[in-house]
Scaffold this motif. Structure first.
Motif, PDB file in Angstrom:
ATOM      1  N   TRP B 165       0.812  -1.218   0.000  1.00 51.27           N
ATOM      2  CA  TRP B 165       0.000   0.000   0.000  1.00 51.27           C
ATOM      3  C   TRP B 165       0.845   1.267   0.000  1.00 51.27           C
ATOM      4  O   TRP B 165       0.635   2.171  -0.810  1.00 51.27           O
ATOM      5  CB  TRP B 165      -0.957  -0.022   1.192  1.00 51.27           C
ATOM      6  N   ASP B 166       1.843   1.316   0.903  1.00 47.54           N
ATOM      7  CA  ASP B 166       2.638   2.538   1.015  1.00 47.54           C
ATOM      8  C   ASP B 166       3.421   2.822  -0.266  1.00 47.54           C
ATOM      9  O   ASP B 166       3.668   3.973  -0.603  1.00 47.54           O
ATOM     10  CB  ASP B 166       3.597   2.442   2.207  1.00 47.54           C
ATOM     11  N   ASP B 167       3.777   1.766  -0.993  1.00 41.31           N
ATOM     12  CA  ASP B 167       4.540   1.969  -2.229  1.00 41.31           C
ATOM     13  C   ASP B 167       3.672   2.518  -3.349  1.00 41.31           C
ATOM     14  O   ASP B 167       4.159   3.217  -4.234  1.00 41.31           O
ATOM     15  CB  ASP B 167       5.143   0.640  -2.729  1.00 41.31           C
ATOM     16  N   VAL B 168       2.391   2.169  -3.346  1.00 43.37           N
ATOM     17  CA  VAL B 168       1.594   2.452  -4.549  1.00 43.37           C
ATOM     18  C   VAL B 168       0.374   3.332  -4.297  1.00 43.37           C
ATOM     19  O   VAL B 168      -0.368   3.620  -5.240  1.00 43.37           O
ATOM     20  CB  VAL B 168       1.110   1.138  -5.229  1.00 43.37           C
ATOM     21  N   LYS B 169       0.142   3.776  -3.050  1.00 38.98           N
ATOM     22  CA  LYS B 169      -1.130   4.442  -2.760  1.00 38.98           C
ATOM     23  C   LYS B 169      -1.338   5.694  -3.604  1.00 38.98           C
ATOM     24  O   LYS B 169      -2.476   6.069  -3.876  1.00 38.98           O
ATOM     25  CB  LYS B 169      -1.241   4.781  -1.273  1.00 38.98           C
ATOM     26  N   ASP B 170      -0.241   6.328  -4.057  1.00 39.07           N
ATOM     27  CA  ASP B 170      -0.393   7.549  -4.857  1.00 39.07           C
ATOM     28  C   ASP B 170      -0.455   7.276  -6.352  1.00 39.07           C
ATOM     29  O   ASP B 170      -0.550   8.213  -7.147  1.00 39.07           O
ATOM     30  CB  ASP B 170       0.785   8.497  -4.582  1.00 39.07           C
ATOM     31  N   LYS B 171      -0.326   6.022  -6.734  1.00 42.00           N
ATOM     32  CA  LYS B 171      -0.297   5.739  -8.184  1.00 42.00           C
ATOM     33  C   LYS B 171      -1.131   4.523  -8.528  1.00 42.00           C
ATOM     34  O   LYS B 171      -0.707   3.679  -9.322  1.00 42.00           O
ATOM     35  CB  LYS B 171       1.143   5.593  -8.673  1.00 42.00           C
ATOM     36  N   LEU B 172      -2.310   4.472  -7.951  1.00 42.17           N
ATOM     37  CA  LEU B 172      -3.185   3.318  -8.188  1.00 42.17           C
ATOM     38  C   LEU B 172      -3.624   3.217  -9.638  1.00 42.17           C
ATOM     39  O   LEU B 172      -4.018   2.153 -10.096  1.00 42.17           O
ATOM     40  CB  LEU B 172      -4.417   3.394  -7.287  1.00 42.17           C
ATOM     41  N   ASN B 173      -3.581   4.341 -10.367  1.00 41.38           N
ATOM     42  CA  ASN B 173      -4.024   4.313 -11.756  1.00 41.38           C
ATOM     43  C   ASN B 173      -2.899   4.018 -12.735  1.00 41.38           C
ATOM     44  O   ASN B 173      -3.128   3.926 -13.930  1.00 41.38           O
ATOM     45  CB  ASN B 173      -4.695   5.633 -12.118  1.00 41.38           C
ATOM     46  N   GLN B 174      -1.678   3.869 -12.181  1.00 42.98           N
ATOM     47  CA  GLN B 174      -0.566   3.509 -13.070  1.00 42.98           C
ATOM     48  C   GLN B 174      -0.648   2.032 -13.431  1.00 42.98           C
ATOM     49  O   GLN B 174      -1.226   1.227 -12.702  1.00 42.98           O
ATOM     50  CB  GLN B 174       0.770   3.757 -12.370  1.00 42.98           C
ATOM     51  N   SER B 175       0.008   1.683 -14.520  1.00 42.19           N
ATOM     52  CA  SER B 175       0.002   0.282 -14.949  1.00 42.19           C
ATOM     53  C   SER B 175       0.749  -0.589 -13.945  1.00 42.19           C
ATOM     54  O   SER B 175       1.793  -0.197 -13.415  1.00 42.19           O
ATOM     55  CB  SER B 175       0.669   0.155 -16.312  1.00 42.19           C
ATOM     56  N   GLY B 176       0.207  -1.768 -13.704  1.00 41.51           N
ATOM     57  CA  GLY B 176       0.870  -2.716 -12.814  1.00 41.51           C
ATOM     58  C   GLY B 176       2.225  -3.132 -13.357  1.00 41.51           C
ATOM     59  O   GLY B 176       3.113  -3.543 -12.607  1.00 41.51           O
ATOM     60  N   LEU B 177       2.392  -3.005 -14.664  1.00 45.09           N
ATOM     61  CA  LEU B 177       3.652  -3.421 -15.287  1.00 45.09           C
ATOM     62  C   LEU B 177       4.767  -2.417 -15.037  1.00 45.09           C
ATOM     63  O   LEU B 177       5.932  -2.701 -15.284  1.00 45.09           O
ATOM     64  CB  LEU B 177       3.452  -3.593 -16.801  1.00 45.09           C
ATOM     65  N   ALA B 178       4.387  -1.203 -14.531  1.00 43.58           N
ATOM     66  CA  ALA B 178       5.409  -0.183 -14.282  1.00 43.58           C
ATOM     67  C   ALA B 178       6.125  -0.422 -12.958  1.00 43.58           C
ATOM     68  O   ALA B 178       7.121   0.235 -12.661  1.00 43.58           O
ATOM     69  CB  ALA B 178       4.767   1.207 -14.301  1.00 43.58           C
ATOM     70  N   LEU B 179       5.643  -1.348 -12.142  1.00 42.65           N
ATOM     71  CA  LEU B 179       6.266  -1.615 -10.845  1.00 42.65           C
ATOM     72  C   LEU B 179       7.529  -2.462 -11.011  1.00 42.65           C
ATOM     73  O   LEU B 179       7.733  -3.085 -12.045  1.00 42.65           O
ATOM     74  CB  LEU B 179       5.276  -2.355  -9.940  1.00 42.65           C
ATOM     75  N   SER B 180       8.356  -2.490  -9.956  1.00 39.81           N
ATOM     76  CA  SER B 180       9.539  -3.352  -9.989  1.00 39.81           C
ATOM     77  C   SER B 180       9.103  -4.809  -9.857  1.00 39.81           C
ATOM     78  O   SER B 180       7.956  -5.101  -9.505  1.00 39.81           O
ATOM     79  CB  SER B 180      10.470  -2.993  -8.842  1.00 39.81           C
ATOM     80  N   GLY B 182       9.759  -7.150  -7.672  1.00 34.25           N
ATOM     81  CA  GLY B 182       9.278  -7.528  -6.343  1.00 34.25           C
ATOM     82  C   GLY B 182       7.909  -6.945  -6.056  1.00 34.25           C
ATOM     83  O   GLY B 182       7.035  -7.601  -5.474  1.00 34.25           O
ATOM     84  N   GLN B 183       7.722  -5.685  -6.467  1.00 33.19           N
ATOM     85  CA  GLN B 183       6.417  -5.048  -6.265  1.00 33.19           C
ATOM     86  C   GLN B 183       5.347  -5.739  -7.109  1.00 33.19           C
ATOM     87  O   GLN B 183       4.224  -5.932  -6.657  1.00 33.19           O
ATOM     88  CB  GLN B 183       6.493  -3.565  -6.646  1.00 33.19           C
ATOM     89  N   GLN B 184       5.731  -6.126  -8.330  1.00 28.75           N
ATOM     90  CA  GLN B 184       4.767  -6.837  -9.175  1.00 28.75           C
ATOM     91  C   GLN B 184       4.328  -8.132  -8.506  1.00 28.75           C
ATOM     92  O   GLN B 184       3.154  -8.480  -8.521  1.00 28.75           O
ATOM     93  CB  GLN B 184       5.400  -7.172 -10.538  1.00 28.75           C
ATOM     94  N   GLN B 185       5.290  -8.832  -7.901  1.00 31.60           N
ATOM     95  CA  GLN B 185       4.935 -10.096  -7.264  1.00 31.60           C
ATOM     96  C   GLN B 185       4.026  -9.844  -6.057  1.00 31.60           C
ATOM     97  O   GLN B 185       3.076 -10.586  -5.814  1.00 31.60           O
ATOM     98  CB  GLN B 185       6.213 -10.863  -6.869  1.00 31.60           C
ATOM     99  N   ARG B 186       4.305  -8.752  -5.308  1.00 31.70           N
ATOM    100  CA  ARG B 186       3.417  -8.448  -4.178  1.00 31.70           C
ATOM    101  C   ARG B 186       2.036  -8.013  -4.680  1.00 31.70           C
ATOM    102  O   ARG B 186       1.027  -8.272  -4.040  1.00 31.70           O
ATOM    103  CB  ARG B 186       4.052  -7.383  -3.278  1.00 31.70           C
ATOM    104  N   LEU B 187       2.022  -7.365  -5.850  1.00 31.67           N
ATOM    105  CA  LEU B 187       0.728  -7.015  -6.454  1.00 31.67           C
ATOM    106  C   LEU B 187      -0.050  -8.298  -6.780  1.00 31.67           C
ATOM    107  O   LEU B 187      -1.260  -8.378  -6.550  1.00 31.67           O
ATOM    108  CB  LEU B 187       0.945  -6.185  -7.722  1.00 31.67           C
TER     109      LEU B 187
END
Lengths: 297, 287
Positions: B165-180, B182-187
């Motif tokens: 949550w803390d990593d992505v709360k400000d960018k919920l509308n960004q593509s999931g593919l833009a994450l690192s 590790g973040q993608q796996q947590r997604l």
């Protein structure tokens, strides 16, 4: 005492004997292949040049907005452009759902059995059937049996049949490009197969499906034989109002003008060819742009 | 504790297969003291004529982390994918024997795989977020399962549970593919949590991640094990030793069918393996 004398003359690294012959052949082959390429491209350029030279003079707003006429200088493309738009509209609306549905069934739902092999083989073969055969089919089924007459609906459906194989194959390709991991991810969340197809596979495949469809439509836009077969009228002096109207299209109009003996009509035909070429090339360009755009994402 | 590999006595897997003296199954495969959530009874898996799993029988405890370890090709992933019927997607797959979930046969005729997968979620080896926004990645599961409620809250809760949550709360509308990675796996873990499963299957969830991202996922797994049953396939033995309460060691036989060699609580399996093959594997003599 060891002797390091080499047998025979001093070695050379220059091409001699068999190597020289093989290299000479290789060098010549480059020019032969270039010549083969130039023949195709050259003919195309010559045709384009001839057409533009002959027809450019006829291009004007009036040429696009006038009905056909017995007087060549007053004749225009209004009814054939409208007819093309109507017919292609029917084609697109009927071909896309059937093609996409078929492709989804083949790729996502069909059991891998003999029936499927047969269906796939058939589609591949249908893609190679000459368009006039589709014209005969359209004449028998749509014009006569279903009693649609030589109408826009009959023409559009005939062209839809004609481009179905191409569109199905393109859609299959696009669906196969969607990575299996996306399907796994969706199914593992408890989505049904349909939900997976509708929410993930189709959106992912859409650019490819659109590209394939546009290319198929650009082929239908230039189709003449099948439409002449079903009896597309060549002299239409009114704006089409419904899909049951008689119609003509740009390529049918071109055909009609080229067979007239008067030179003035040939110029009209050349002008109409330019219009058709620009339209088809624009469609192909649009397809290429869509493909590029989604490749970057 | 993991002993250092003994290079001198390193043996090939073939030698091991031919020389292994096998203890009776009852001594190698421990019964668990907790209530089981999944039970296997002589479970066999086939791909066409090829037998991938041979007579696997053991119990998986509720709200614990169970690791499946073993050399490549031993059937760990097959076993995992059988648990939520994902192997149904493989056309040549069939099974024999029983696998139950809360005592219900997972392969009974009236069982719907879609219902199974809603209760038994899965996280894959390679992070596979949908090419949509982070929000939509999470919302997809609840939506297709007809879960009613405030979607924004559900998304936030799932992301919090997955420590994202803390990593992505400000960018919920960004593509999931833009994450690192590790973040993608947590997604993907958050996405699985959003449909409220009981079990989460993880197929080598860290194999595509760097060590820091791996540790984050492992911490997350320990946290999630309070509420969920986690079954993880890993070929990283240290990872099994770090996170798992129980460990199952699988190995393939000479006919390449995978069998369960040993199952027990992780500490015992790694410090006092009962089977010689387990000992050789965890000390690095093969695999």
């Amino acid at each position: 005492m060891a002797s390091y004398e080499t047998a025979g003359p001093q070695p050379t690294l220059r091409a001699t004997g068999a190597v020289a012959r093989r290299q000479a052949f290789s060098r010549v082959s480059r020019y032969v292949l270039l010549a083969a390429t130039l023949i195709g491209v050259g003919v195309l350029f010559y045709l384009g040049f001839e057409t533009v030279q002959k027809g450019a003079g006829r291009l004007s707003w009036g040429f696009l907005t006038s009905y056909p006429s017995r007087a060549a200088e007053r004749a225009g493309l209004r009814s054939s452009i409208l007819g093309s738009v109507w017919v292609l509209g029917v084609t697109v609306l009927s071909a896309i759902p059937i093609a996409v549905g078929t492709a989804v069934w083949i790729e996502e739902f069909a059991p891998r059995n003999r029936l499927l092999t047969l269906v796939k083989l058939n589609i591949a073969n249908l893609a190679g059937v000459p368009s006039i055969i589709y014209g005969i089919l359209g004449l028998a089924v749509f014009v006569r049996y279903l009693g649609l007459g030589p109408s826009i609906l009959a023409g559009g459906l005939t062209l839809a049949l004609m481009i179905l194989p191409m569109t199905i194959i393109a859609s299959q390709e696009a669906i196969r490009q969607v990575p299996p991991s996306i399907r796994d991810g969706s199914l593992a969340l408890g989505a049904t197969q349909w939900q997976t197809v509708w929410r993930h596979v189709l959106p992912g495949a859409m650019p490819g499906i659109m590209t394939g469809t546009i290319l198929a439509v650009s082929r239908a836009a230039g189709e003449t034989a099948a439409l002449i077969m079903i009896g597309a009228f060549t002299f239409i002096a009114f704006d089409n109002q419904s899909v049951f109207d008689d119609f003509t299209t740009v390529p049918v109009q071109i055909y009609n003008w080229t067979i007239r003996p008067q030179e003035a009509f040939r110029e009209n035909a050349a002008g109409a060819i330019i219009v058709l070429m620009v339209a088809v090339l624009s469609l192909n360009l649009a397809a290429a742009l869509i493909r590029e755009r989604f490749r970057q994402d | 504790m993991i002993r250092a590999p003994d290079r001198v006595t390193r043996v090939t897997i073939e030698e091991r297969l031919t020389t292994a003296e096998t203890l009776p199954a009852s001594e190698r495969i421990s019964r668990i003291s907790e209530p089981p959530i999944i039970e296997l009874d002589r479970f066999n898996a086939f791909y066409g004529d090829f037998r991938a799993l041979l007579d696997v029988s053991f119990q998986i405890p509720e709200r614990k982390i169970t690791a499946l370890i073993g050399p490549s090709g031993c059937g760990k992933t097959t076993l995992l994918r059988c648990m939520n019927r994902m192997n149904d997607l493989v056309r040549t797959f069939r099974h024999e024997g029983r696998m139950t979930y809360h005592g219900l046969d997972l392969y009974a005729r009236d069982v719907d795989p879609v219902e199974v997968r809603r209760r038994i979620g899965m996280v894959f080896q390679k992070p596979n977020p949908f090419p949509k926004s982070i929000f939509e990645n999470i919302a997809f599961g609840p939506r297709v399962n007809g879960i009613k409620g405030n979607m924004a809250e559900m998304v936030e809760q799932s992301l919090r549970q997955a420590a994202l949550w803390d990593d992505v709360k400000d960018k919920l509308n960004q593509s999931g593919l833009a994450l690192s990675g590790g973040q993608q796996q947590r997604l993907c873990i958050a996405r699985a949590l959003a449909v409220h499963p009981e079990i989460i299957l993880m197929d080598e969830p860290c194999s595509a991640l760097d060590p820091i991202a791996t540790l984050k996922i492992e911490d997350l797994m320990r946290e999630l094990a309070k509420d969920y049953t986690i079954i993880i396939v890993t070929h990283n033995m240290q990872q099994a030793a770090r996170v798992a309460d129980y460990t199952a060691f699988l190995m393939m036989r000479q006919d390449r069918a995978g069998e369960l060699v040993e199952f027990g609580d992780t500490d015992t399996l790694f410090t006092m393996p009962k089977d010689k093959r387990t000992e050789d594997y965890i000390t690095g003599r093969f695999g």
